[in-house]
Structure formats: C-alpha cells, structure tokens
Write an enzyme that holds these catalytic residues in place. Sequence first.
Site, mmCIF file in Angstrom:
data_model
loop_
_atom_site.group_PDB
_atom_site.id
_atom_site.type_symbol
_atom_site.label_atom_id
_atom_site.label_comp_id
_atom_site.label_asym_id
_atom_site.label_seq_id
_atom_site.Cartn_x
_atom_site.Cartn_y
_atom_site.Cartn_z
ATOM 1 N N GLY A 1 39.293 111.233 103.428
ATOM 2 C CA GLY A 1 39.653 112.598 103.808
ATOM 3 C C GLY A 1 39.737 113.418 102.524
ATOM 4 N NE ARG B 1 33.905 108.708 100.309
ATOM 5 C CZ ARG B 1 34.248 108.959 101.570
ATOM 6 N NH1 ARG B 1 35.524 108.932 101.930
ATOM 7 N NH2 ARG B 1 33.335 109.249 102.470
ATOM 8 C CG ASP C 1 34.518 115.902 103.568
ATOM 9 O OD1 ASP C 1 34.298 116.001 104.798
ATOM 10 O OD2 ASP C 1 35.267 115.050 103.080
HETATM 11 O O1 MRU Z 1 34.399 109.874 104.959
HETATM 12 P P1 MRU Z 1 35.741 110.479 105.194
HETATM 13 O O2 MRU Z 1 36.563 109.740 106.200
HETATM 14 O O3 MRU Z 1 36.492 110.712 103.898
HETATM 15 O O4 MRU Z 1 35.412 111.886 105.797
HETATM 16 C C1 MRU Z 1 36.444 112.744 106.165
HETATM 17 C C2 MRU Z 1 35.986 113.969 106.815
HETATM 18 O O5 MRU Z 1 34.808 114.241 106.942
HETATM 19 C C3 MRU Z 1 37.036 114.944 107.214
HETATM 20 O O6 MRU Z 1 36.665 115.602 108.379
HETATM 21 C C4 MRU Z 1 37.164 115.858 106.038
HETATM 22 O O7 MRU Z 1 37.646 115.240 104.901
HETATM 23 C C5 MRU Z 1 37.719 117.171 106.222
HETATM 24 S S1 MRU Z 1 39.390 117.400 106.687
HETATM 25 C C6 MRU Z 1 40.496 116.538 105.944
#
Ligand code: MRU
Length: 373
Positions: free
Chosen positions: A54, A90, A247
């Site tokens: 997230g 990431r 993101d």
């Molecule tokens: O791969 P992740 O689980 O880190 O992806 C998270 C998301 O795409 C969320 O929707 C995003 O971080 C936005 S809101 C906190």
Amino acid sequence: MNINGTPWRTIGLEAGGRSVWVIDQTLLPHRFETRSLSSVEDAAAAISTMVVRGAPLIGVTGAYGLMLALQVDPADGALAAAFEQLNATRPTAVNLRWALERVRERVTPLPEAERAAAARQEAGAIAAEDVAMCEAIGEHGLRLFQQLAAARPAERQGEPLNVLTHCNAGWLATVDWGTALAPIYKAHRAGLAIHVWVDETRPRNQGASLTAYELGKEGVPHTVIVDNAGGHLMQHGLVDAVIVGTDRTTRRGDVCNKIGTYLKALAAHDNGVPFYVALPASTIDWMIDDGVAEIPIEARSELEVTHIQGLAVQPGEAGQGAALTSVQLTPAGSAGFNPAFDVTPARLVTALITERGVAAASEAGLRGLYADR
Ligand code: MRU
C-alpha cells in the site's frame, strides 16, 4: 482501526526505537501476526515481499528503514546506500521516494551523531501526517457519499449505498483509516447504510484477503466478487459508485493503481457510474503529466500468476488449524506475466478526493487545492 474491538495501526516503534513492528500482511486474513524489522535489510525485504504494502505504508516503512540504517552507520555513504536499497524495492508508488527524500533532506545537514534520532522524528511525523490526511479524506468522501445517497430516486432511499472498490486501499495500506476505505468507515460510523463490493484483485488478492478482512473487523457489510464481475454489476444498477486508491497520481490527474483499476474505470464510464479516487498529497507526482507514458510499472514474479496462496481446506470445512499453502493453477511450462499496476487516464476519473477536499482530475483541479506545491 479495530481488530476484534482493539484499535490497531499498521506500524510502530518497539525496543525503545531500536526496531519497528509491522503486521505481516502475507498471512492475513488467516493469521494475525506482527513481525519485527531490525535492520534496513529487514525493511527492504518487508516492502518487496509485501509483508507491508500500500503506497502510504510503503513510504512510512521506507522512512523507518532509513532510521534503522542510520542507527548502524550514520555516514553519508551508508545513507546513500540505504536510500538506494529501499527506493529500489517497489518502483511504482511515489510515496516511497517522497518519504525517503524527506528523511534524507532532514538528516543530511546534521552531524552524524544526530542523524538517527532526526530520522526517527521525521519518520514519526510522516506516519502521523498520514493518519491525519487519511482521516480528512474520510470526511470529504463521507460528504460525497451522503450527497450520492440523497440524490437517489425516492424508491431507492433507505437502501444501502453500493460502493465497489479494487485492491486494498484501507487502513492496512496506510498507517490508519486508509484512503478509499476511509470514507466508507466514516459513512458506516455516521450511520449511512453502505455495502461494499470487494474485487478479489488477482493476482495477490488484496481485496479478498485484506479489504474483506478489515471491513469485516469493522462490521461493514461487504461481498467479495471476482474481478470480472464489476462490469456486470454496473450494467444492472448494482453499483452507485466506484472508489479506489492510487499509488501515483500525475499533475494532470492520471491515476496509477493496482492492475485492473483501468478496466473498472472503463466499465464505470460506460455505465454512468461515478469513479472516485482517494489520495493523500504524498501520492501526487508533480513532476509528470502522462501516467501511461511516464510511470514505471512494476512487473512482479510470474509465480504470483501461476500459483495462488490460501488455507488448505475444502469448501464447508472449518479452517481451524489448517495450513497456509500454495497451489499451482497453470500447466507446467506456461509462462506468466505480472504487471502489478495500470494507469487510468484523468478523463475517466469523476473526481479526486484528497485531504484538502474534492477536486476535478485535472491540473487545474489539483492546482486549485495545492497552489502551494
Ligand atoms: O501492490 P500493493 O498491494 O502495494 O498495491 C496497493 C494498491 O494498489 C492500493 O490501492 C494503493 O496503494 C493505493 S491506496 C493505499
């Protein structure tokens, strides 16, 4: 937010600040365990293996990761190496780079002996600001949901507002409250009847495992659906609004979020369903315009496509004591490709819900709220 009535956050200091605890999100919803991060290597591994994930939480974990590095070696070389190591974990969520830069700028002018303490203070400030921003997003989104509910025809008044979300943009993706789920929690607590369609969100199933888990713990009515069901539900009037997180958001309002978000936006557009994106300012990348061309999309392991993790039980069996296991879905030898995010162009976004209010997904809209940035 609450787990079995106990308020939790996703990250915090322990051992007098010598290490950091996080919730191990790879075990949810089947097991709730925390894990200690004692070094920059631990922090980097937690981010890349999605023990934490997230965009906002990745940023806060990165900031604490720099603190852990500086506790061992506060010299410039070690700072630069830790920055690079964490930043490489990431590539898509811009919060990580933003938080790392913020800590680096804070500590660089200081004598080495003061750096670790300053990093700890800055990481703590980033975490506290994240909570405040997410709660404010919740308040702005609540007003929007109240308007949507009030605008429904007389025969639908009193029915729950049906909101669809993708991935996990709840408190587990932030420090507390969440982005897209904050308005849902605020609405539920304010007594607005609300029901959430939860996209399972293949391949890592953040919706089925994390969003469903946290909504359940807060008592919010929800139903898990396969990713491909959303368009069908919209065609049949079963979705009043879509709300997702992001993101990285470009300065013109393009939104990069979990793979599959774009398809939901297309279906919402085709069916006249409003498509909202909730975000704190830390997610805006003011340096870029065109999300499709300019945002690096993380490609994760094909094993996340070819295999799936879950509890080893047959339907109807109790899960008590069952093992978490991985099973193969595809024929041996079939290749998998796993882009983790996609970009929804601003034209498909009805509005952005930020901690400063609701804006059109455009450069003018964002500038209207962030003239100081
Ligand atoms: O791969 P992740 O689980 O880190 O992806 C998270 C998301 O795409 C969320 O929707 C995003 O971080 C936005 S809101 C906190």
